[in-house]
Design a protein around this motif. Structure first.
Motif, PDB file in Angstrom:
ATOM      1  N   PRO A  12       0.792  -1.240   0.000  1.00  0.00           N
ATOM      2  CA  PRO A  12       0.000   0.000   0.000  1.00  0.00           C
ATOM      3  C   PRO A  12       0.819   1.282   0.000  1.00  0.00           C
ATOM      4  O   PRO A  12       0.479   2.204  -0.733  1.00  0.00           O
ATOM      5  N   PRO A  13       1.913   1.405   0.789  1.00  0.00           N
ATOM      6  CA  PRO A  13       2.661   2.669   0.721  1.00  0.00           C
ATOM      7  C   PRO A  13       3.174   2.984  -0.681  1.00  0.00           C
ATOM      8  O   PRO A  13       3.186   4.138  -1.094  1.00  0.00           O
ATOM      9  N   LEU A  14       3.584   1.960  -1.423  1.00  0.00           N
ATOM     10  CA  LEU A  14       4.081   2.200  -2.782  1.00  0.00           C
ATOM     11  C   LEU A  14       2.954   2.684  -3.683  1.00  0.00           C
ATOM     12  O   LEU A  14       3.119   3.667  -4.419  1.00  0.00           O
ATOM     13  N   LEU A  16       0.123   4.108  -2.822  1.00  0.00           N
ATOM     14  CA  LEU A  16      -0.309   5.442  -2.387  1.00  0.00           C
ATOM     15  C   LEU A  16       0.727   6.497  -2.770  1.00  0.00           C
ATOM     16  O   LEU A  16       0.367   7.618  -3.137  1.00  0.00           O
ATOM     17  N   TRP A  17       2.022   6.139  -2.686  1.00  0.00           N
ATOM     18  CA  TRP A  17       3.055   7.095  -3.080  1.00  0.00           C
ATOM     19  C   TRP A  17       2.930   7.446  -4.560  1.00  0.00           C
ATOM     20  O   TRP A  17       3.015   8.616  -4.923  1.00  0.00           O
ATOM     21  N   TRP A  18       2.736   6.439  -5.410  1.00  0.00           N
ATOM     22  CA  TRP A  18       2.580   6.721  -6.838  1.00  0.00           C
ATOM     23  C   TRP A  18       1.420   7.675  -7.075  1.00  0.00           C
ATOM     24  O   TRP A  18       1.527   8.635  -7.842  1.00  0.00           O
ATOM     25  N   ALA A  19       0.302   7.408  -6.415  1.00  0.00           N
ATOM     26  CA  ALA A  19      -0.876   8.269  -6.580  1.00  0.00           C
ATOM     27  C   ALA A  19      -0.583   9.692  -6.105  1.00  0.00           C
ATOM     28  O   ALA A  19      -0.918  10.670  -6.786  1.00  0.00           O
ATOM     29  N   ALA A  20       0.054   9.819  -4.938  1.00  0.00           N
ATOM     30  CA  ALA A  20       0.368  11.149  -4.402  1.00  0.00           C
ATOM     31  C   ALA A  20       1.386  11.872  -5.280  1.00  0.00           C
ATOM     32  O   ALA A  20       1.278  13.083  -5.493  1.00  0.00           O
ATOM     33  N   ALA A  65       6.807   7.857   0.571  1.00  0.00           N
ATOM     34  CA  ALA A  65       8.045   7.273   0.065  1.00  0.00           C
ATOM     35  C   ALA A  65       8.892   6.736   1.217  1.00  0.00           C
ATOM     36  O   ALA A  65       9.463   5.638   1.124  1.00  0.00           O
ATOM     37  N   ILE A  66       8.959   7.474   2.303  1.00  0.00           N
ATOM     38  CA  ILE A  66       9.705   7.013   3.488  1.00  0.00           C
ATOM     39  C   ILE A  66       9.082   5.734   4.038  1.00  0.00           C
ATOM     40  O   ILE A  66       9.788   4.784   4.382  1.00  0.00           O
ATOM     41  N   LEU A  67       7.750   5.690   4.124  1.00  0.00           N
ATOM     42  CA  LEU A  67       7.075   4.486   4.613  1.00  0.00           C
ATOM     43  C   LEU A  67       7.363   3.288   3.719  1.00  0.00           C
ATOM     44  O   LEU A  67       7.567   2.171   4.203  1.00  0.00           O
ATOM     45  N   TYR A  68       7.398   3.508   2.416  1.00  0.00           N
ATOM     46  CA  TYR A  68       7.693   2.416   1.487  1.00  0.00           C
ATOM     47  C   TYR A  68       9.126   1.907   1.689  1.00  0.00           C
ATOM     48  O   TYR A  68       9.364   0.704   1.755  1.00  0.00           O
ATOM     49  N   VAL A  69      10.070   2.815   1.786  1.00  0.00           N
ATOM     50  CA  VAL A  69      11.464   2.413   1.983  1.00  0.00           C
ATOM     51  C   VAL A  69      11.605   1.638   3.289  1.00  0.00           C
ATOM     52  O   VAL A  69      12.298   0.616   3.352  1.00  0.00           O
ATOM     53  N   ARG A  70      10.927   2.086   4.329  1.00  0.00           N
ATOM     54  CA  ARG A  70      10.980   1.368   5.610  1.00  0.00           C
ATOM     55  C   ARG A  70      10.357  -0.016   5.492  1.00  0.00           C
ATOM     56  O   ARG A  70      10.852  -0.981   6.081  1.00  0.00           O
TER      57      ARG A  70
END
Length: 99
Positions: A12-14, A16-20, A65-70
């Motif tokens: 989900p973070p990835l 959502l990041w793409w959408a944002a 993006a930070i959430l995805y990397v984590r």
């Protein structure tokens, strides 16, 4: 129920990041045009407010993006600790592991 490889990749973070990120790019283009066309004080104030909102969307994208990397780092640590990919049965040898 066993997870499919596609379920293991979905994050989900990835998504959502793409959408944002896409929303941020579009929003920034619109606000830049409004800023360039603003001639009176009222137009400048409106454009300035939209520039601030656009910056807020940029911040949301950065946090995602930070959430995805984590999340990816956590999956890598988990795999390194257990020697296998998440969702793979313990009886299956890790790729590249000695047999």
């Amino acid at each position: 129920m066993e997870k499919s490889p596609r379920d293991a990749v979905w994050c989900p973070p990835l998504n959502l990041w793409w959408a944002a990120w896409v929303a941020s790019l579009l929003f920034t283009r619109v606000t830049e045009r409004m800023w360039d066309r603003a001639e009176d004080p009222e137009g400048i104030v409106q454009a300035g407010g939209l520039v601030a909102a656009s910056d807020a969307v940029d911040i949301v994208a950065a946090v995602l993006a930070i959430l995805y990397v984590r999340a990816v780092t956590g999956m890598q640590v988990e795999r390194a600790l257990h020697g296998r990919a998440p969702g793979v049965p313990a009886s299956a040898p890790a790729p590249g592991a000695p047999r």
